[in-house]
Structures are given as structure tokens and as C-alpha cells.
Design a protein around this motif. Structure first.
Motif, PDB file in Angstrom:
ATOM      1  N   ASP A   1       0.818  -1.213   0.000  1.00 49.01           N
ATOM      2  CA  ASP A   1       0.000   0.000   0.000  1.00 49.01           C
ATOM      3  C   ASP A   1       0.850   1.260   0.000  1.00 49.01           C
ATOM      4  O   ASP A   1       0.400   2.319  -0.433  1.00 49.01           O
ATOM      5  N   ALA A   2       2.086   1.154   0.501  1.00 47.60           N
ATOM      6  CA  ALA A   2       3.021   2.272   0.514  1.00 47.60           C
ATOM      7  C   ALA A   2       4.423   1.732   0.729  1.00 47.60           C
ATOM      8  O   ALA A   2       4.613   0.617   1.232  1.00 47.60           O
ATOM      9  N   VAL A   3       5.396   2.539   0.358  1.00 43.24           N
ATOM     10  CA  VAL A   3       6.804   2.209   0.575  1.00 43.24           C
ATOM     11  C   VAL A   3       7.332   3.112   1.683  1.00 43.24           C
ATOM     12  O   VAL A   3       7.131   4.328   1.653  1.00 43.24           O
ATOM     13  N   PHE A   4       7.985   2.510   2.674  1.00 39.63           N
ATOM     14  CA  PHE A   4       8.569   3.252   3.802  1.00 39.63           C
ATOM     15  C   PHE A   4      10.079   3.096   3.696  1.00 39.63           C
ATOM     16  O   PHE A   4      10.625   2.020   3.944  1.00 39.63           O
ATOM     17  N   LEU A   5      10.751   4.183   3.296  1.00 38.59           N
ATOM     18  CA  LEU A   5      12.178   4.146   2.949  1.00 38.59           C
ATOM     19  C   LEU A   5      13.020   4.855   3.996  1.00 38.59           C
ATOM     20  O   LEU A   5      12.605   5.891   4.543  1.00 38.59           O
ATOM     21  N   GLY A   6      14.207   4.309   4.267  1.00 40.90           N
ATOM     22  CA  GLY A   6      15.118   4.941   5.211  1.00 40.90           C
ATOM     23  C   GLY A   6      16.061   5.917   4.535  1.00 40.90           C
ATOM     24  O   GLY A   6      15.947   7.131   4.684  1.00 40.90           O
TER      25      GLY A   6
END
Length: 349
Positions: free
Chosen positions: A69-74
């Protein structure tokens, strides 16, 4: 019960230090809400992956990410391992372009207790809306010839569709805030693209008579960001200008380490991506100095995106209360570690 599936990419450097804490915070907020759940799928894409496989992500990497549903990037990049143009274009920019994340949103505001290089600035709370898919960051162009005869040609691309889309987003956002949009331009120096930008801005503004507007040249606007940031509400800018202005916004807050961002797909075909602005900071990896606020504030933007503004507001207050108490990392004048700041925010939730 709503389940949000997040593709988690810690990436490089301090991404591995700030992402885990932000995920704990998302889980805590979901528990407090009671009707929300997160599922995390972790991916090891990044510079170490490139050193092993010769690419920043596998050939089917985007297909895997698209299931979320979404990308959570560092963070992406480590110039000591992989040249920046390879790491950025092989992962971060590839995701932005292929997933049509054409709007980039980056807020900046005053936090009580955070040391700003401006001293004691007046309260400012602004948002930079950046066209995220074309403009000066077009890949149209090339290099030819060699040695002293070598030339490089880089062509900017501005389409009316993408330009007006960014402006419409900015106007709609301003309508829910203080009701003012500033356009970043340079039509006195860039002959074709910026007069076009100005014309589209005037045309779009006619559809939002309740929103006041200003248009300022990027050089003067950059200076005004430093001297009078409280003048601004929503600023809409091209890819390059928005990139520069949002980093100035991070700087006047006190540190690029606390700045969040959202790369938004607004046609619903692909997931959006949420990432802090700070980069991988290889010089402080493993020392407990990484500021987790940028990643955690990014989590707040993710919650807002999915309609959980109440949880997002609760998280922002926990961040503000933590910083006000002086619990902060050295880059903004404190002596707390990454883990201590994260734990304080968790406790306040």
C-alpha cells in the motif's frame, strides 16, 4: 480492522538505525487506535545489495513493491561504495518515476527547544510542494566527444499536465491551511520554461479565488526563506527549485535530520513512498547519533496520507513534547542517542 501493507526499505547507512524505531511507533499507534494494523514486508535493496548483485534492486523489484500500500524508505546512497548517480537512479528515483510519484511534499516548522541557525526565528510552518517527475531532473540529454572537446547537454522538460497537477495540489493544500500559495520561478533568467511555469500558475490560480498568491524568483525566495520564513504557507516549485528550497527549510529548522517527505502517487495506480530527507550519513553510522525525528515525522505523513490525521497529530505532539524537554540528538543541540529519542516519543504516546 484496516490493514496497511508497508514495503520497508531501510536502504543504506543510518536508514537501518532510524527505520526500526519508526516501525515500533507505527505499531504502537495502531494498537492505540484499535481498528488499524500494519503488515511490514522488508527488502534489502541498497548499496550492499548492489555490491553483491550489480544492481540496486532485482529485476522484479518494482513488481514486489507494487503489491504494498506504501513504501517506507530509510535512506539511499553511500558514495564510498557506489557512485551517487547509480544508487539514486537505480533505487530512489526509479521508484519515484516508475510509480508515478509526481508530487513531493516537504514540511518545515519551528520546534520549541530545537536550536536553529537563525537564532530565535518567528514561528514558521510551511510546506514545499515539489513537482517530482520532470523539470530540471529530466534524463533527456547526453554527452559526446572526449577530453577538451567533451560537451554535456541536459534538457529540462515541463509539461502542462504535471505542472498544473503540482500547482493544483498546492492550492488544495493551502485551502486547508492559511490560504496562501507562493510560486518559485526564475522567468527573468530562464527564457522558455519559467515563463511557461508562470503562465500555468496564473491559469490554475483562477480556479482558486479564495487562495492568495505570490510569485517570487528563486534566488530572492531562497534568501527570504532564511530571513523571513514566517511569510510562507505553501510554496510550489519545480523539481530542482523544490529540492533546494526544502533543504533550506530543513536547515532553518535546525537540522536536515528532522525533515520528512512524501512522494505521492495521486492517480491510485501505484503506492506512494515516504522517506526522510537526511540521506544515509555514512560518517555517523553505528555511533547512535542518527536523528530519528525525520523518519518518525515521515511516519506521521504516512498516517495522514491514509486518513489517520488524528494519529498523525498525536505523533507530532509526542515529537514536539520530546524535543521541548531537551531529549534530542547532538545535531540539534542535545546529547541523547537515537534510541533514547525514539523511546521518549514512544513513552509519550
Amino acid at each position: 480492522m484496516e490493514t496497511i501493507r508497508l514495503a520497508v526499505i531501510p536502504g543504506d547507512g543510518i536508514g537501518h538505525e532510524v527505520v526500526p524505531g519508526a516501525l515500533k511507533i507505527l505499531e504502537r499507534l495502531a494498537e492505540l487506535h484499535g481498528g488499524l494494523k500494519f503488515e511490514f514486508e522488508h527488502y534489502d535493496y541498497g548499496c550492499d545489495y548492489y555490491l553483491e548483485h550489480g544492481e540496486m534492486m532485482p529485476e522484479d523489484g518494482l513488481e514486489k513493491l507494487k503489491e504494498s500500500d506504501a513504501v517506507f524508505l530509510g535512506a539511499v546512497g553511500d558514495v564510498n561504495k557506489v557512485p551517487d548517480h547509480i544508487s539514486l537512479w537505480g533505487l530512489l528515483i526509479k521508484i519515484r518515476r516508475e510509480f508515478q510519484q509526481e508530487i513531493n511534499v516537504r514540511p518545515a516548522k519551528v520546534f520549541d527547544g530545537v536550536r536553529s541557525p537563525l537564532g530565535s526565528p518567528k514561528d514558521f510552518d510551511l510546506v514545499v510542494v515539489r513537482e517530482n517527475s520532470e523539470g530540471e531532473y529530466s534524463s533527456v540529454g547526453g554527452r559526446m566527444f572526449h577530453e577538451e572537446h567533451e560537451i554535456a547537454i541536459q534538457s529540462s522538460v515541463f509539461s502542462k499536465r504535471a505542472t498544473s497537477q503540482a500547482m493544483e495540489y498546492a492550492f488544495n493544500l493551502a485551502g486547508s491551511r492559511s490560504g496562501m500559495v507562493t510560486s518559485a520561478t526564475k522567468s527573468n533568467g530562464i527564457y522558455h520554461a519559467m515563463p511557461f511555469w508562470d503562465d500555468v500558475f496564473k491559469e490554475v490560480s483562477m480556479e482558486y479565488p479564495e487562495v492568495s498568491t505570490t510569485s517570487e524568483h528563486i534566488d530572492a525566495l531562497s534568501a527570504s526563506f532564511v530571513t523571513r520564513p514566517e511569510r510562507y504557507d505553501v510554496v510550489v516549485a519545480s523539481n530542482l527549485f523544490g529540492d533546494i528550497l526544502s533543504d533550506i527549510g530543513a536547515g532553518i529548522m535546525g537540522s536536515i535530520g528532522i525533515a520528512p517527505s512524501a512522494n505521492l502517487n495521486i492517480n491510485g495506480k501505484y503506492p506512494s513512498m515516504f522517506e526522510p530527507v537526511h540521506g544515509s550519513a555514512p560518517d555517523i553510522v553505528g555511533r547512535g547519533l542518527a536523528n530519528p525525528v525525520g523518519q518518525i515525522w515521515t511516519a506521521k505523513m504516512l498516517l495522514d496520507h491514509f486518513g489517520y490525521e488524528d494519529l498523525g497529530g498525536r505523533l507530532l505532539k509526542a515529537i514536539e513534547d520530546t524535543l521541548r524537554e531537551g531529549i534530542m540528538t547532538p545535531d540539534i543541540g542535545g546529547n541523547s542517542s537515537t534510541e533514547e529519542v525514539t523511546a521518549s516519543i514512544l513513552e509519550r504516546l
